[in-house]
Write a protein that holds these residues in place. Structure first.
Motif, PDB file in Angstrom:
ATOM      1  N   VAL A 119      22.296   6.349   6.963  1.00  0.00           N
ATOM      2  CA  VAL A 119      22.199   4.951   7.455  1.00  0.00           C
ATOM      3  C   VAL A 119      20.363   5.261   6.078  1.00  0.00           C
ATOM      4  N   TYR A 120      19.807   5.582   4.852  1.00  0.00           N
ATOM      5  CA  TYR A 120      18.696   5.574   4.611  1.00  0.00           C
ATOM      6  C   TYR A 120      18.721   4.424   4.538  1.00  0.00           C
ATOM      7  N   TYR A 121      17.640   3.511   4.814  1.00  0.00           N
ATOM      8  CA  TYR A 121      16.769   2.590   5.016  1.00  0.00           C
ATOM      9  C   TYR A 121      14.914   2.756   3.493  1.00  0.00           C
ATOM     10  N   CYS A 122      14.651   1.880   2.873  1.00  0.00           N
ATOM     11  CA  CYS A 122      13.182   1.820   2.334  1.00  0.00           C
ATOM     12  C   CYS A 122      12.751   0.459   3.074  1.00  0.00           C
ATOM     13  N   ARG A 149       0.477  -1.285  -0.528  1.00  0.00           N
ATOM     14  CA  ARG A 149      -0.226   0.405  -0.033  1.00  0.00           C
ATOM     15  C   ARG A 149       0.697   1.408  -0.163  1.00  0.00           C
ATOM     16  N   ALA A 150       2.020   1.808   0.806  1.00  0.00           N
ATOM     17  CA  ALA A 150       3.220   2.595   0.849  1.00  0.00           C
ATOM     18  C   ALA A 150       4.451   1.938   0.402  1.00  0.00           C
ATOM     19  N   MET A 151       5.210   2.739   0.312  1.00  0.00           N
ATOM     20  CA  MET A 151       6.910   2.819   0.569  1.00  0.00           C
ATOM     21  C   MET A 151       7.328   3.898   1.036  1.00  0.00           C
ATOM     22  N   ALA A 152       8.525   3.659   1.051  1.00  0.00           N
ATOM     23  CA  ALA A 152       8.772   5.470   2.074  1.00  0.00           C
ATOM     24  C   ALA A 152      10.467   4.926   2.279  1.00  0.00           C
ATOM     25  N   TRP A 153      11.389   6.336   2.387  1.00  0.00           N
ATOM     26  CA  TRP A 153      12.236   6.175   2.751  1.00  0.00           C
ATOM     27  C   TRP A 153      12.521   6.510   4.576  1.00  0.00           C
ATOM     28  N   PHE A 154      12.680   5.951   5.225  1.00  0.00           N
ATOM     29  CA  PHE A 154      13.522   6.463   6.203  1.00  0.00           C
ATOM     30  C   PHE A 154      15.006   6.160   6.191  1.00  0.00           C
ATOM     31  N   ARG A 155      15.975   7.353   7.996  1.00  0.00           N
ATOM     32  CA  ARG A 155      17.163   7.325   7.627  1.00  0.00           C
ATOM     33  C   ARG A 155      16.667   7.708   9.237  1.00  0.00           C
ATOM     34  N   GLN A 156      18.283   7.265   9.502  1.00  0.00           N
ATOM     35  CA  GLN A 156      19.085   7.233  11.557  1.00  0.00           C
ATOM     36  C   GLN A 156      20.623   7.286  10.464  1.00  0.00           C
ATOM     37  N   ALA A 157      20.315   8.874  11.611  1.00  0.00           N
ATOM     38  CA  ALA A 157      21.909   9.089  11.454  1.00  0.00           C
ATOM     39  C   ALA A 157      22.444   8.765  13.638  1.00  0.00           C
ATOM     40  N   LYS A 191      21.059   8.787  16.793  1.00  0.00           N
ATOM     41  CA  LYS A 191      19.756   9.825  16.447  1.00  0.00           C
ATOM     42  C   LYS A 191      18.882   8.462  16.568  1.00  0.00           C
ATOM     43  N   GLU A 192      17.582   8.890  16.129  1.00  0.00           N
ATOM     44  CA  GLU A 192      15.882   7.712  16.391  1.00  0.00           C
ATOM     45  C   GLU A 192      16.414   8.041  14.970  1.00  0.00           C
ATOM     46  N   ARG A 193      15.783   6.952  14.491  1.00  0.00           N
ATOM     47  CA  ARG A 193      15.403   6.858  12.547  1.00  0.00           C
ATOM     48  C   ARG A 193      14.278   7.739  12.887  1.00  0.00           C
ATOM     49  N   GLU A 194      15.105   8.488  11.390  1.00  0.00           N
ATOM     50  CA  GLU A 194      12.919   9.306  11.195  1.00  0.00           C
ATOM     51  C   GLU A 194      12.604   8.711   9.395  1.00  0.00           C
ATOM     52  N   PHE A 195      11.581   9.959   8.930  1.00  0.00           N
ATOM     53  CA  PHE A 195      10.811   9.689   8.191  1.00  0.00           C
ATOM     54  C   PHE A 195      11.502  10.676   6.876  1.00  0.00           C
ATOM     55  N   VAL A 196      11.878  10.130   6.205  1.00  0.00           N
ATOM     56  CA  VAL A 196      12.178  10.969   5.205  1.00  0.00           C
ATOM     57  C   VAL A 196      11.616  11.515   3.489  1.00  0.00           C
ATOM     58  N   GLY A 235       4.711  -1.018   2.991  1.00  0.00           N
ATOM     59  CA  GLY A 235       3.661  -1.252   4.142  1.00  0.00           C
ATOM     60  C   GLY A 235       2.873  -1.803   3.675  1.00  0.00           C
ATOM     61  N   ARG A 236       2.395  -3.103   3.846  1.00  0.00           N
ATOM     62  CA  ARG A 236       1.136  -4.074   3.427  1.00  0.00           C
ATOM     63  C   ARG A 236      -0.387  -4.295   4.419  1.00  0.00           C
ATOM     64  N   THR A 237      -0.181  -3.444   4.951  1.00  0.00           N
ATOM     65  CA  THR A 237      -1.265  -3.470   6.098  1.00  0.00           C
ATOM     66  C   THR A 237      -1.586  -2.163   6.572  1.00  0.00           C
ATOM     67  N   ILE A 238      -0.755  -1.219   5.756  1.00  0.00           N
ATOM     68  CA  ILE A 238      -0.859   0.249   6.672  1.00  0.00           C
ATOM     69  C   ILE A 238      -1.921   0.844   6.477  1.00  0.00           C
ATOM     70  N   ILE A 239      -1.874   1.508   7.055  1.00  0.00           N
ATOM     71  CA  ILE A 239      -2.772   2.690   6.267  1.00  0.00           C
ATOM     72  C   ILE A 239      -2.785   4.338   6.383  1.00  0.00           C
ATOM     73  N   LEU A 240      -3.199   5.042   5.292  1.00  0.00           N
ATOM     74  CA  LEU A 240      -2.365   6.511   4.889  1.00  0.00           C
ATOM     75  C   LEU A 240      -2.567   7.283   5.557  1.00  0.00           C
ATOM     76  N   SER A 241      -3.018   7.264   7.141  1.00  0.00           N
ATOM     77  CA  SER A 241      -3.097   7.973   7.923  1.00  0.00           C
ATOM     78  C   SER A 241      -1.431   7.621   8.674  1.00  0.00           C
ATOM     79  N   GLN A 242      -1.123   6.296   8.863  1.00  0.00           N
ATOM     80  CA  GLN A 242       0.245   6.126   9.751  1.00  0.00           C
ATOM     81  C   GLN A 242       1.508   5.972   8.234  1.00  0.00           C
ATOM     82  N   ILE A 243       1.391   6.956   7.401  1.00  0.00           N
ATOM     83  CA  ILE A 243       2.415   7.330   6.021  1.00  0.00           C
ATOM     84  C   ILE A 243       3.623   7.382   6.677  1.00  0.00           C
TER      85      ILE A 243
END
Length: 125
Positions: free
Chosen positions: A92-95, A31-39, A42-47, A98-106
């Protein structure tokens, strides 16, 4: 879905890199694909993220206007074009997919089911 991230490396401030995220299988149930990163330290964060049902990509404020997320459906590959890089983009960038994700959780990393191994991006000043 197994994800393979690549394209990281070393860039100078103001430079560009393009990250790729290849999916090992059809993403018909994704349902959704995303990139996150962790410096470091620091905590991993949404990109950035893309809702596959339609709509424009969503970006965190610090990358909007510099990063562009795109997807090639035919090759099951997602890209992150990163321009005008600065040292604060070092992480470090992570892709993720989401298969069960809903839009508000993107933007919520806990909502994603599958993760790539991460690729290091280092930006020097």
């Amino acid at each position: 879905v197994q994800l393979q991230a690549s394209g990281g490396g070393l860039a100078q401030a103001g430079g560009s890199l393009r990250l790729s995220c290849s999916a090992s299988a059809r993403t018909y149930n994704t349902r959704a694909m995303a990139w996150f990163r962790q410096a470091p330290g620091k905590e991993r964060e949404f990109v950035a993220a893309l809702w596959l049902g339609g709509g424009n990509p969503r970006y965190t404020d610090s990358v909007r206007g510099r990063f562009t997320l795109s997807r090639d459906r035919a090759s099951n590959t997602m890209y992150l074009q990163m321009n005008n890089l600065n040292p604060e983009d070092t992480a470090v960038y992570y892709c993720a997919a989401g298969r069960t994700i809903i839009l508000s959780q993107i933007t919520n990393q806990n909502a994603y089911n599958d993760w790539g191994q991460g690729t290091q991006v280092t930006v020097s000043s």
